[in-house]
Design a protein around this motif. Structure first.
Motif, PDB file in Angstrom:
ATOM      1  N   PHE A   5       0.844  -1.178  -0.124  1.00  0.00           N
ATOM      2  CA  PHE A   5       0.084   0.048   0.033  1.00  0.00           C
ATOM      3  C   PHE A   5       0.788   1.237  -0.208  1.00  0.00           C
ATOM      4  O   PHE A   5       1.761   1.252   0.788  1.00  0.00           O
ATOM      5  CB  PHE A   5      -0.891  -0.009   1.263  1.00  0.00           C
ATOM      6  N   PRO A   6       0.330   2.431  -0.742  1.00  0.00           N
ATOM      7  CA  PRO A   6       1.224   3.579  -0.786  1.00  0.00           C
ATOM      8  C   PRO A   6       1.247   4.233   0.875  1.00  0.00           C
ATOM      9  O   PRO A   6       0.384   4.035   1.359  1.00  0.00           O
ATOM     10  CB  PRO A   6       0.471   4.276  -1.553  1.00  0.00           C
ATOM     11  N   HIS A  15     -10.984   8.332  -0.795  1.00  0.00           N
ATOM     12  CA  HIS A  15     -11.706   7.208   0.141  1.00  0.00           C
ATOM     13  C   HIS A  15     -10.624   6.030  -0.405  1.00  0.00           C
ATOM     14  O   HIS A  15     -10.204   5.591  -1.612  1.00  0.00           O
ATOM     15  CB  HIS A  15     -13.080   6.970  -0.180  1.00  0.00           C
ATOM     16  N   ILE A  16     -10.456   5.119   0.662  1.00  0.00           N
ATOM     17  CA  ILE A  16      -9.511   4.031   0.239  1.00  0.00           C
ATOM     18  C   ILE A  16     -10.396   2.593   0.725  1.00  0.00           C
ATOM     19  O   ILE A  16     -11.459   2.714   1.586  1.00  0.00           O
ATOM     20  CB  ILE A  16      -8.260   3.873   0.869  1.00  0.00           C
ATOM     21  N   CYS A  20      -7.040  -1.403   2.546  1.00  0.00           N
ATOM     22  CA  CYS A  20      -5.910  -0.569   2.904  1.00  0.00           C
ATOM     23  C   CYS A  20      -5.962   0.329   4.113  1.00  0.00           C
ATOM     24  O   CYS A  20      -5.123   0.715   4.581  1.00  0.00           O
ATOM     25  CB  CYS A  20      -6.005   0.379   1.386  1.00  0.00           C
ATOM     26  N   CYS A  21      -7.433   0.695   4.557  1.00  0.00           N
ATOM     27  CA  CYS A  21      -7.311   1.366   5.653  1.00  0.00           C
ATOM     28  C   CYS A  21      -6.940   0.504   6.731  1.00  0.00           C
ATOM     29  O   CYS A  21      -6.308   0.971   7.728  1.00  0.00           O
ATOM     30  CB  CYS A  21      -9.076   1.734   5.690  1.00  0.00           C
ATOM     31  N   ALA A  22      -7.350  -0.730   6.602  1.00  0.00           N
ATOM     32  CA  ALA A  22      -6.759  -1.465   7.828  1.00  0.00           C
ATOM     33  C   ALA A  22      -5.570  -1.595   8.149  1.00  0.00           C
ATOM     34  O   ALA A  22      -4.893  -1.503   9.260  1.00  0.00           O
ATOM     35  CB  ALA A  22      -7.477  -2.992   7.853  1.00  0.00           C
ATOM     36  N   ALA A  53     -15.867   2.190   1.665  1.00  0.00           N
ATOM     37  CA  ALA A  53     -14.787   3.327   1.140  1.00  0.00           C
ATOM     38  C   ALA A  53     -14.591   3.993   2.414  1.00  0.00           C
ATOM     39  O   ALA A  53     -15.543   4.600   2.970  1.00  0.00           O
ATOM     40  CB  ALA A  53     -15.318   4.025   0.078  1.00  0.00           C
ATOM     41  N   TRP A  54     -13.297   3.960   2.825  1.00  0.00           N
ATOM     42  CA  TRP A  54     -12.913   4.898   4.024  1.00  0.00           C
ATOM     43  C   TRP A  54     -12.212   6.243   3.822  1.00  0.00           C
ATOM     44  O   TRP A  54     -11.492   6.175   2.874  1.00  0.00           O
ATOM     45  CB  TRP A  54     -11.914   3.820   4.826  1.00  0.00           C
ATOM     46  N   PRO A  55     -12.667   7.225   4.427  1.00  0.00           N
ATOM     47  CA  PRO A  55     -12.090   8.517   4.098  1.00  0.00           C
ATOM     48  C   PRO A  55     -10.979   8.710   4.654  1.00  0.00           C
ATOM     49  O   PRO A  55     -10.791   8.661   5.628  1.00  0.00           O
ATOM     50  CB  PRO A  55     -13.233   9.398   4.718  1.00  0.00           C
ATOM     51  N   VAL A  56     -10.015   9.114   3.763  1.00  0.00           N
ATOM     52  CA  VAL A  56      -8.451   9.348   3.943  1.00  0.00           C
ATOM     53  C   VAL A  56      -8.316  10.494   4.881  1.00  0.00           C
ATOM     54  O   VAL A  56      -7.653  10.309   5.763  1.00  0.00           O
ATOM     55  CB  VAL A  56      -7.587   9.551   2.572  1.00  0.00           C
ATOM     56  N   ALA A  57      -8.945  11.640   4.796  1.00  0.00           N
ATOM     57  CA  ALA A  57      -8.991  12.503   5.670  1.00  0.00           C
ATOM     58  C   ALA A  57      -9.264  12.193   7.184  1.00  0.00           C
ATOM     59  O   ALA A  57      -8.555  12.748   8.151  1.00  0.00           O
ATOM     60  CB  ALA A  57      -9.697  13.821   5.348  1.00  0.00           C
TER      61      ALA A  57
END
Length: 68
Positions: A5-6, A15-16, A20-22, A53-57
């Motif tokens: 993952f980046p 959103h990811i 990736c969020c985990a 989809a999880w918000p990156v912010a």
């Protein structure tokens, strides 16, 4: 083979996906799915065609100590 993952600071999407969020918040994917189902986690996902989809912010805010 391990999925790559980046770094979160290089993430350009708003959103990811759950896996990736985990990875970024060091939790199991199933924990995030439970948060979404029970609506009791520190961040809330949106659903896009039935997928989370999880918000990156909000992830960044959580990692900086800004959430629960």
């Amino acid at each position: 083979m391990t999925q790559q993952f980046p770094p979160l600071e290089q993430e350009t999407r708003s959103h990811i996906p759950t896996d990736c969020c985990a990875y970024h918040i060091n939790r199991a994917s199933q924990t995030l799915r439970a948060w979404a189902c029970l609506e009791n986690g520190p961040i809330r996902p949106i659903r896009i065609n039935g997928r989370l989809a999880w918000p990156v912010a909000e992830i960044r805010n959580l990692l900086e100590g800004g959430a629960k």
